[in-house]
Design a protein around this motif. Structure first.
Motif, PDB file in Angstrom:
ATOM      1  N   GLY A 157      -1.969  24.412 -10.558  1.00  6.34           N
ATOM      2  CA  GLY A 157      -0.638  24.706 -10.038  1.00  6.34           C
ATOM      3  C   GLY A 157      -0.196  23.759  -8.932  1.00  6.34           C
ATOM      4  N   LEU A 158      -0.845  22.628  -8.807  1.00  2.00           N
ATOM      5  CA  LEU A 158      -0.491  21.642  -7.781  1.00  2.00           C
ATOM      6  C   LEU A 158       0.463  20.621  -8.402  1.00  2.00           C
ATOM      7  CD1 LEU A 158      -4.074  21.197  -6.333  1.00  2.00           C
ATOM      8  CD2 LEU A 158      -2.216  22.565  -5.391  1.00  2.00           C
ATOM      9  N   TYR A 159       1.718  21.046  -8.594  1.00  2.00           N
ATOM     10  CA  TYR A 159       2.667  20.261  -9.373  1.00  2.00           C
ATOM     11  C   TYR A 159       3.141  18.996  -8.660  1.00  2.00           C
ATOM     12  CZ  TYR A 159       2.660  24.437 -12.197  1.00  2.00           C
ATOM     13  OH  TYR A 159       2.255  25.493 -12.965  1.00  2.00           O
ATOM     14  N   ARG A 160       3.301  19.030  -7.351  1.00  2.00           N
ATOM     15  CA  ARG A 160       3.738  17.825  -6.627  1.00  2.00           C
ATOM     16  C   ARG A 160       2.657  16.748  -6.692  1.00  2.00           C
ATOM     17  NH1 ARG A 160       6.876  13.958  -5.491  1.00  2.00           N
ATOM     18  NH2 ARG A 160       6.718  13.134  -3.400  1.00  2.00           N
ATOM     19  N   GLN A 161       1.411  17.124  -6.541  1.00  2.00           N
ATOM     20  CA  GLN A 161       0.328  16.157  -6.656  1.00  2.00           C
ATOM     21  C   GLN A 161       0.244  15.623  -8.082  1.00  2.00           C
ATOM     22  OE1 GLN A 161      -3.372  17.723  -5.198  1.00  2.00           O
ATOM     23  NE2 GLN A 161      -2.420  18.547  -3.352  1.00  2.00           N
ATOM     24  N   ALA A 162       0.427  16.492  -9.061  1.00  2.00           N
ATOM     25  CA  ALA A 162       0.402  16.062 -10.456  1.00  2.00           C
ATOM     26  C   ALA A 162       1.542  15.097 -10.748  1.00  2.00           C
ATOM     27  CB  ALA A 162       0.492  17.275 -11.373  1.00  2.00           C
ATOM     28  N   GLN A 163       2.683  15.326 -10.124  1.00  2.00           N
ATOM     29  CA  GLN A 163       3.827  14.431 -10.312  1.00  2.00           C
ATOM     30  C   GLN A 163       3.521  13.033  -9.760  1.00  2.00           C
ATOM     31  OE1 GLN A 163       7.297  15.553  -8.094  1.00  2.00           O
ATOM     32  NE2 GLN A 163       8.672  14.448  -9.451  1.00  2.00           N
ATOM     33  N   LEU A 164       2.875  12.971  -8.606  1.00  2.00           N
ATOM     34  CA  LEU A 164       2.514  11.679  -8.030  1.00  2.00           C
ATOM     35  C   LEU A 164       1.477  10.960  -8.892  1.00  2.00           C
ATOM     36  CD1 LEU A 164       2.300  12.642  -4.253  1.00  2.00           C
ATOM     37  CD2 LEU A 164       4.014  11.184  -5.331  1.00  2.00           C
ATOM     38  N   VAL A 165       0.523  11.700  -9.428  1.00  2.00           N
ATOM     39  CA  VAL A 165      -0.483  11.098 -10.304  1.00  2.00           C
ATOM     40  C   VAL A 165       0.179  10.576 -11.575  1.00  2.00           C
ATOM     41  CG1 VAL A 165      -2.519  11.590 -11.703  1.00  2.00           C
ATOM     42  CG2 VAL A 165      -2.396  12.423  -9.365  1.00  2.00           C
ATOM     43  N   MET A 166       1.118  11.336 -12.134  1.00  2.00           N
ATOM     44  CA  MET A 166       1.812  10.888 -13.342  1.00  2.00           C
ATOM     45  C   MET A 166       2.644   9.643 -13.068  1.00  2.00           C
ATOM     46  SD  MET A 166       2.372  11.082 -16.497  1.00  2.00           S
ATOM     47  CE  MET A 166       1.650  12.596 -17.006  1.00  2.00           C
ATOM     48  N   LYS A 167       3.253   9.571 -11.895  1.00  2.00           N
ATOM     49  CA  LYS A 167       4.020   8.377 -11.529  1.00  2.00           C
ATOM     50  C   LYS A 167       3.107   7.162 -11.453  1.00  2.00           C
ATOM     51  CE  LYS A 167       7.280   6.671  -8.081  1.00  2.00           C
ATOM     52  NZ  LYS A 167       8.028   5.922  -9.048  1.00  2.00           N
ATOM     53  N   SER A 168       1.886   7.344 -10.952  1.00  2.00           N
ATOM     54  CA  SER A 168       0.955   6.223 -10.884  1.00  2.00           C
ATOM     55  C   SER A 168       0.562   5.755 -12.279  1.00  2.00           C
ATOM     56  CB  SER A 168      -0.289   6.603 -10.084  1.00  2.00           C
ATOM     57  OG  SER A 168      -1.104   7.486 -10.805  1.00  2.00           O
ATOM     58  N   LEU A 169       0.430   6.683 -13.221  1.00  2.00           N
ATOM     59  CA  LEU A 169       0.101   6.310 -14.593  1.00  2.00           C
ATOM     60  C   LEU A 169       1.273   5.610 -15.280  1.00  2.00           C
ATOM     61  CD1 LEU A 169      -1.840   9.449 -15.772  1.00  2.00           C
ATOM     62  CD2 LEU A 169      -2.758   7.144 -15.527  1.00  2.00           C
ATOM     63  N   ALA A 170       2.479   6.093 -15.030  1.00  2.93           N
ATOM     64  CA  ALA A 170       3.656   5.536 -15.700  1.00  2.93           C
ATOM     65  C   ALA A 170       4.015   4.151 -15.168  1.00  2.93           C
ATOM     66  CB  ALA A 170       4.838   6.481 -15.534  1.00  2.93           C
ATOM     67  N   ASP A 171       3.985   3.979 -13.845  1.00  3.15           N
ATOM     68  CA  ASP A 171       4.424   2.725 -13.235  1.00  3.15           C
ATOM     69  C   ASP A 171       3.288   1.762 -12.920  1.00  3.15           C
ATOM     70  OD1 ASP A 171       6.923   3.860 -13.333  1.00  3.15           O
ATOM     71  OD2 ASP A 171       6.959   4.417 -11.214  1.00  3.15           O
ATOM     72  N   GLY A 172       2.069   2.241 -12.925  1.00  5.00           N
ATOM     73  CA  GLY A 172       0.944   1.399 -12.559  1.00  5.00           C
ATOM     74  C   GLY A 172       0.672   1.388 -11.073  1.00  5.00           C
ATOM     75  N   LYS A 173       1.565   1.999 -10.300  1.00  6.15           N
ATOM     76  CA  LYS A 173       1.381   2.123  -8.854  1.00  6.15           C
ATOM     77  C   LYS A 173       2.211   3.299  -8.366  1.00  6.15           C
ATOM     78  CE  LYS A 173       5.078  -1.003  -7.558  1.00  6.15           C
ATOM     79  NZ  LYS A 173       5.467  -2.156  -6.784  1.00  6.15           N
TER      80      LYS A 173
ATOM     81  N   ARG B 172       1.951  -0.688   9.602  1.00  7.23           N
ATOM     82  CA  ARG B 172       2.178   0.374  10.581  1.00  7.23           C
ATOM     83  C   ARG B 172       1.369   1.625  10.279  1.00  7.23           C
ATOM     84  NH1 ARG B 172       8.503  -0.148  10.077  1.00  7.23           N
ATOM     85  NH2 ARG B 172       7.740  -0.641   8.026  1.00  7.23           N
ATOM     86  N   GLY B 173       0.799   1.695   9.092  1.00  7.21           N
ATOM     87  CA  GLY B 173      -0.078   2.810   8.758  1.00  7.21           C
ATOM     88  C   GLY B 173       0.616   4.052   8.274  1.00  7.21           C
ATOM     89  N   ASN B 174       1.913   3.970   7.948  1.00 10.29           N
ATOM     90  CA  ASN B 174       2.615   5.175   7.504  1.00 10.29           C
ATOM     91  C   ASN B 174       2.861   5.190   5.992  1.00 10.29           C
ATOM     92  OD1 ASN B 174       4.528   3.201   7.398  1.00 10.29           O
ATOM     93  ND2 ASN B 174       6.089   4.299   8.536  1.00 10.29           N
ATOM     94  N   LYS B 175       2.391   4.174   5.285  1.00  9.71           N
ATOM     95  CA  LYS B 175       2.606   4.097   3.856  1.00  9.71           C
ATOM     96  C   LYS B 175       1.389   3.473   3.185  1.00  9.71           C
ATOM     97  CE  LYS B 175       5.294   0.840   2.069  1.00  9.71           C
ATOM     98  NZ  LYS B 175       6.466   0.083   1.607  1.00  9.71           N
ATOM     99  N   ALA B 176       1.049   3.992   2.034  1.00  6.76           N
ATOM    100  CA  ALA B 176      -0.029   3.420   1.226  1.00  6.76           C
ATOM    101  C   ALA B 176       0.495   3.280  -0.201  1.00  6.76           C
ATOM    102  CB  ALA B 176      -1.251   4.318   1.245  1.00  6.76           C
ATOM    103  N   VAL B 177       0.079   2.235  -0.876  1.00  7.10           N
ATOM    104  CA  VAL B 177       0.444   2.022  -2.273  1.00  7.10           C
ATOM    105  C   VAL B 177      -0.854   1.966  -3.066  1.00  7.10           C
ATOM    106  CG1 VAL B 177       1.589   0.515  -3.927  1.00  7.10           C
ATOM    107  CG2 VAL B 177       2.525   0.754  -1.624  1.00  7.10           C
ATOM    108  N   ALA B 178      -0.971   2.850  -4.047  1.00  8.54           N
ATOM    109  CA  ALA B 178      -2.163   2.902  -4.888  1.00  8.54           C
ATOM    110  C   ALA B 178      -1.854   2.213  -6.209  1.00  8.54           C
ATOM    111  CB  ALA B 178      -2.563   4.342  -5.132  1.00  8.54           C
ATOM    112  N   HIS B 179      -2.676   1.237  -6.580  1.00 12.64           N
ATOM    113  CA  HIS B 179      -2.527   0.494  -7.833  1.00 12.64           C
ATOM    114  C   HIS B 179      -3.595   0.969  -8.802  1.00 12.64           C
ATOM    115  CE1 HIS B 179       0.333  -2.465  -6.237  1.00 12.64           C
ATOM    116  NE2 HIS B 179      -0.332  -2.290  -5.107  1.00 12.64           N
ATOM    117  N   VAL B 180      -3.164   1.368  -9.996  1.00 14.08           N
ATOM    118  CA  VAL B 180      -4.096   1.854 -11.009  1.00 14.08           C
ATOM    119  C   VAL B 180      -4.746   0.682 -11.705  1.00 14.08           C
ATOM    120  CG1 VAL B 180      -4.300   3.192 -13.129  1.00 14.08           C
ATOM    121  CG2 VAL B 180      -2.802   3.946 -11.314  1.00 14.08           C
TER     122      VAL B 180
END
Length: 74
Positions: free
Chosen positions: A22-38, A66-74
């Motif tokens: 039921g962690l839909y926001r986290q699942a949405q972020l994971v799906m975005k990483s799969l779709a866009d590659g980051k 500045r430490g307020n943003k991270a970008v994860a690349h799949v």
């Protein structure tokens, strides 16, 4: 090449597990990483959980100066 496919399948399994929990926001972020590659992650709790998940699976993480943003690349 094969390692990247295996990593993507593991991320897909993690996405299904997040949906079951039921962690839909986290699942949405994971799906975005799969779709866009980051995916861009900020300082909220859901982003931190996804960052930990992706980092544990071997994805590259890039941090803003500045430490307020991270970008994860799949």
């Amino acid at each position: 090449m094969l390692e990247n496919k295996i990593r993507r399948y593991k991320i897909m399994d993690a996405h299904r597990a997040l949906i079951r929990k039921g962690l839909y926001r986290q699942a949405q972020l994971v799906m975005k990483s799969l779709a866009d590659g980051k995916v861009t992650l900020w300082l909220d709790d859901d982003s931190w959980a996804v960052e930990s998940l992706l980092e544990g699976m071997g994805c590259r993480i890039w941090y803003d100066g500045r430490g307020n943003k991270a970008v994860a690349h799949v």
